[in-house]
Design an enzyme around this catalytic site. Structure first.
Site, PDB file in Angstrom:
ATOM      1  N   SER A 119      29.223  40.593  68.501  1.00  0.00           N
ATOM      2  CA  SER A 119      29.861  41.837  68.338  1.00  0.00           C
ATOM      3  C   SER A 119      28.632  42.896  68.359  1.00  0.00           C
ATOM      4  O   SER A 119      28.836  44.091  68.792  1.00  0.00           O
ATOM      5  CB  SER A 119      30.590  42.105  67.293  1.00  0.00           C
ATOM      6  OG  SER A 119      31.651  41.283  67.148  1.00  0.00           O
ATOM      7  N   HIS A 140      31.020  38.932  75.422  1.00  0.00           N
ATOM      8  CA  HIS A 140      31.556  39.516  74.361  1.00  0.00           C
ATOM      9  C   HIS A 140      33.330  39.374  74.479  1.00  0.00           C
ATOM     10  O   HIS A 140      33.741  40.497  75.493  1.00  0.00           O
ATOM     11  CB  HIS A 140      30.902  40.962  73.972  1.00  0.00           C
ATOM     12  CG  HIS A 140      31.509  41.473  72.588  1.00  0.00           C
ATOM     13  ND1 HIS A 140      31.688  42.784  72.457  1.00  0.00           N
ATOM     14  CD2 HIS A 140      32.215  40.950  71.419  1.00  0.00           C
ATOM     15  CE1 HIS A 140      32.263  42.853  71.464  1.00  0.00           C
ATOM     16  NE2 HIS A 140      32.602  41.965  70.930  1.00  0.00           N
ATOM     17  N   GLU A 152      33.167  42.056  77.817  1.00  0.00           N
ATOM     18  CA  GLU A 152      31.967  42.961  77.709  1.00  0.00           C
ATOM     19  C   GLU A 152      30.660  41.946  78.117  1.00  0.00           C
ATOM     20  O   GLU A 152      30.445  41.246  77.129  1.00  0.00           O
ATOM     21  CB  GLU A 152      31.580  43.755  76.435  1.00  0.00           C
ATOM     22  CG  GLU A 152      30.773  44.991  76.543  1.00  0.00           C
ATOM     23  CD  GLU A 152      30.879  45.749  75.188  1.00  0.00           C
ATOM     24  OE1 GLU A 152      30.960  45.226  74.037  1.00  0.00           O
ATOM     25  OE2 GLU A 152      30.330  46.947  75.020  1.00  0.00           O
ATOM     26  N   ASN A 190      31.717  48.264  70.278  1.00  0.00           N
ATOM     27  CA  ASN A 190      31.659  48.324  68.947  1.00  0.00           C
ATOM     28  C   ASN A 190      30.971  49.742  68.508  1.00  0.00           C
ATOM     29  O   ASN A 190      31.024  50.336  67.416  1.00  0.00           O
ATOM     30  CB  ASN A 190      31.020  47.177  68.127  1.00  0.00           C
ATOM     31  CG  ASN A 190      32.044  46.024  68.243  1.00  0.00           C
ATOM     32  OD1 ASN A 190      33.218  46.435  67.725  1.00  0.00           O
ATOM     33  ND2 ASN A 190      31.771  45.230  68.701  1.00  0.00           N
TER      34      ASN A 190
HETATM   35  N1  LIG Z   1      36.688  38.916  64.925  1.00  0.00           N
HETATM   36  C1  LIG Z   1      36.616  39.535  66.099  1.00  0.00           C
HETATM   37  O1  LIG Z   1      37.449  40.329  66.305  1.00  0.00           O
HETATM   38  C2  LIG Z   1      35.524  39.338  66.883  1.00  0.00           C
HETATM   39  C3  LIG Z   1      35.769  40.073  68.247  1.00  0.00           C
HETATM   40  C4  LIG Z   1      34.688  39.851  69.247  1.00  0.00           C
HETATM   41  C5  LIG Z   1      33.218  39.244  68.818  1.00  0.00           C
HETATM   42  N2  LIG Z   1      33.247  38.622  67.613  1.00  0.00           N
HETATM   43  C6  LIG Z   1      32.228  37.887  67.251  1.00  0.00           C
HETATM   44  O2  LIG Z   1      32.578  36.663  67.343  1.00  0.00           O
HETATM   45  C7  LIG Z   1      31.563  35.794  66.487  1.00  0.00           C
HETATM   46  C8  LIG Z   1      32.405  34.898  65.687  1.00  0.00           C
HETATM   47  O3  LIG Z   1      33.227  35.668  64.895  1.00  0.00           O
HETATM   48  P1  LIG Z   1      34.618  35.324  64.258  1.00  0.00           P
HETATM   49  O4  LIG Z   1      35.604  36.455  63.740  1.00  0.00           O
HETATM   50  O5  LIG Z   1      35.283  34.060  65.039  1.00  0.00           O
HETATM   51  O6  LIG Z   1      34.066  34.562  62.890  1.00  0.00           O
HETATM   52  P2  LIG Z   1      34.745  33.775  61.968  1.00  0.00           P
HETATM   53  O7  LIG Z   1      34.149  33.890  60.540  1.00  0.00           O
HETATM   54  O8  LIG Z   1      36.331  33.572  62.005  1.00  0.00           O
HETATM   55  O9  LIG Z   1      34.285  32.049  62.461  1.00  0.00           O
HETATM   56  C9  LIG Z   1      32.896  31.851  62.436  1.00  0.00           C
HETATM   57  C10 LIG Z   1      32.873  30.256  62.468  1.00  0.00           C
HETATM   58  O10 LIG Z   1      31.286  29.825  62.767  1.00  0.00           O
HETATM   59  C11 LIG Z   1      31.112  28.666  62.312  1.00  0.00           C
HETATM   60  N3  LIG Z   1      29.637  28.579  62.077  1.00  0.00           N
HETATM   61  C12 LIG Z   1      28.872  29.376  61.088  1.00  0.00           C
HETATM   62  N4  LIG Z   1      27.378  28.731  61.317  1.00  0.00           N
HETATM   63  C13 LIG Z   1      27.488  27.722  62.220  1.00  0.00           C
HETATM   64  C14 LIG Z   1      26.623  27.023  62.945  1.00  0.00           C
HETATM   65  N5  LIG Z   1      25.375  26.970  62.383  1.00  0.00           N
HETATM   66  N6  LIG Z   1      27.058  26.020  63.809  1.00  0.00           N
HETATM   67  C15 LIG Z   1      28.331  26.023  64.060  1.00  0.00           C
HETATM   68  N7  LIG Z   1      29.408  26.787  63.618  1.00  0.00           N
HETATM   69  C16 LIG Z   1      29.197  27.565  62.740  1.00  0.00           C
HETATM   70  C17 LIG Z   1      31.748  28.801  60.799  1.00  0.00           C
HETATM   71  O11 LIG Z   1      32.206  27.731  60.120  1.00  0.00           O
HETATM   72  C18 LIG Z   1      33.165  29.380  61.208  1.00  0.00           C
HETATM   73  O12 LIG Z   1      34.200  28.584  61.527  1.00  0.00           O
HETATM   74  C19 LIG Z   1      30.916  36.862  65.841  1.00  0.00           C
HETATM   75  O13 LIG Z   1      29.445  36.966  66.212  1.00  0.00           O
HETATM   76  C20 LIG Z   1      31.518  38.006  65.933  1.00  0.00           C
HETATM   77  O14 LIG Z   1      30.923  39.295  65.721  1.00  0.00           O
HETATM   78  C21 LIG Z   1      34.348  38.724  66.599  1.00  0.00           C
END
Ligand SMILES: NC(=O)c1ccc[n+]([C@@H]2O[C@H](COP(=O)([O-])OP(=O)(O)OC[C@H]3O[C@@H](n4cnc5c(N)ncnc54)[C@H](O)[C@@H]3O)[C@@H](O)[C@H]2O)c1
Length: 296
Positions: A119, A140, A152, A190
Site C-alpha cells: 500500500s 496495488h 494502481e 493512500n
Molecule cells: N487490507 C487492505 O485493504 C489492503 C489494500 C491494498 C493493499 N494492501 C496491502 O496488501 C498487503 C497484505 O495486506 P493484508 O491486509 O492482506 O494483510 P494481512 O495481515 O491480512 O495478511 C498478511 C499475510 O502475510 C503472511 N506473511 C507474513 N510474512 C510472510 C512471509 N515472509 N511469507 C509469506 N507470507 C507471509 C501472514 O502470515 C498473513 O497471512 C500489504 O502490503 C498491504 O499494505 C492491503
C-alpha cells in the site's frame, strides 16, 4: 506469456488476488508462512465463490475450476518455482518485503516479473534488493479484490516500459481498470485516503463527535459508500498505521503523524474486522454495524 502466478501472503488481500487470477484461468500458487492462514484463505475463497454463484456471476463448473487452479504452499521455494509472475501480498512491513524480494530474486528466473501489492512501501527500494530491478513493479489491488475495479500500477524508478505495459494489460485481462502512477510515498490512493482516515480518528480522539456521527457525516454528506472509521476497520488498523508511518517518514511532514488513538488501538490488538474489533465490533454471521464498547 503469463500462465503461472504465485501469490505470497494469504491474508485479506492475498486470498482475493488468488481468487481473481484463478477465476480468470491462471494457475495460482498461494504461499504463506502460516498454514492456518492458508486454510482460512481457501475457506474465504470458497465462501466468496458461493456468493458469486448465488448472484449468478459464475456457475458450479466455474467454482470447481477456480478452486482446482489454486494450490497452497508454506515453502516459498516450492511455491515460486514455476512462476511467470509473483505478486507479494505479505504483511505491510518493510523488512519482510525486502527479505522476500531478495529471496525471490534468487529463486525465480531473470525474466519473471516480481510485483508487490504494498500500500505504501517504495517499489524502488524493494527493486533495489533484487538482481533485475527493471522487472519489479507495484500492482496495488483494492479490497475486496474480486469486486473492486481499480488496480494502481506503480512504476519504480527502474521499472521498464515493457514490464509496465505487461502489467497494465494483465490487469485488463482480469477485467480491472489499471491506472499508472509513479513511485512516491503512498502513491496516489493512500496519499489521499490515509490523511482523511487519520483526521477522522483525530476527530473522534478530540471528542468532536462519536464513531457513528463521524461516519454518517461522511456517508450522507460526501456520498461515500462507507464512513472513514468503518473503512479503517475494513482495511485493518495495523495496515492504516503502517501506511501513515511510511507517509510520515517519507515526506518528513508532521501532518501525516498517526493519531495516538490509532497507535493505542493497534498496540492493544484491536485491528478492525480481522480481529473482531476496532471502531465497531464484528460478530461472525451478523451484518449489524455495532459501535465498539469503548466508544459508546
Ligand atoms: N487490507 C487492505 O485493504 C489492503 C489494500 C491494498 C493493499 N494492501 C496491502 O496488501 C498487503 C497484505 O495486506 P493484508 O491486509 O492482506 O494483510 P494481512 O495481515 O491480512 O495478511 C498478511 C499475510 O502475510 C503472511 N506473511 C507474513 N510474512 C510472510 C512471509 N515472509 N511469507 C509469506 N507470507 C507471509 C501472514 O502470515 C498473513 O497471512 C500489504 O502490503 C498491504 O499494505 C492491503
Amino acid at each position: 506469456m503469463i500462465k503461472n502466478v504465485t501469490v505470497i501472503g494469504s491474508g485479506t488481500m492475498g486470498n482475493g488476488i488468488a481468487h481473481t487470477f484463478a477465476q480468470h484461468g491462471f494457475e495460482v500458487s498461494l504461499v504463506d508462512i502460516n498454514a492456518d492462514a492458508l486454510a482460512k484463505a481457501v475457506q474465504t475463497i470458497i465462501n466468496n465463490l458461493d456468493r458469486q454463484l448465488k448472484k449468478g456471476n459464475i456457475d458450479e463448473q466455474g467454482k470447481t475450476d477456480t478452486l482446482a487452479r489454486i494450490k497452497t504452499y508454506t515453502d516459498l521455494q516450492q511455491g515460486a518455482a514455476n512462476a511467470n509472475l509473483v505478486i507479494e501480498a505479505a504483511t505491510e512491513n518493510r523488512e519482510t518485503k525486502l527479505k522476500l524480494f531478495k529471496q525471490l530474486s534468487e529463486i525465480c528466473a531473470d525474466e519473471v516479473i516480481l510485483a508487490s501489492n504494498t500500500s505504501s512501501i517504495s517499489i524502488t527500494e524493494i527493486a533495489a534488493v533484487t538482481q533485475n530491478p527493471g522487472n519489479v513493479i507495484g500492482m496495488h489491488f483494492m479490497n475486496p479484490v474480486p469486486v473492486m475495479k481499480l488496480v494502481e500500477v506503480i512504476r519504480g524508478y527502474s521499472t521498464t516500459n515493457e514490464v509496465t505495459q505487461t502489467i497494465m494489460q494483465l490487469a485488463k485481462t482480469l477485467e480491472k481498470d489499471p491506472v499508472e502512477v509513479n513511485d512516491y510515498p503512498g502513491f496516489v490512493a493512500n496519499r489521499i485516503l490515509m490523511p482523511m482516515i487519520n483526521e477522522a480518528i483525530y476527530t473522534l480522539f478530540e471528542g468532536v463527535a462519536g464513531v457513528q456521527e463521524i461516519d454518517t457525516v461522511m456517508k450522507l454528506g460526501m456520498a461515500h459508500p462507507m464512513g472513514p472509521l468503518q473503512l479503517a476497520d475494513f482495511i485493518g488498523l495495523d495496515v492504516c498505521l503502517a501506511i501513515l508511518k511510511v507517509l510520515h517518514d517519507g515526506f518528513g511532514n508532521p501532518k501525516y503523524a498517526p493519531c495516538p488513538l490509532l497507535v493505542n488501538m493497534v498496540t492493544a490488538g484491536h485491528r478492525g474486522v480481522k480481529t473482531g474489533s476496532g471502531f465497531y465490533k464484528y460478530t461472525a454471521g451478523s451484518k449489524d454495524l455495532v459501535v465498539a464498547d469503548k466508544f459508546r
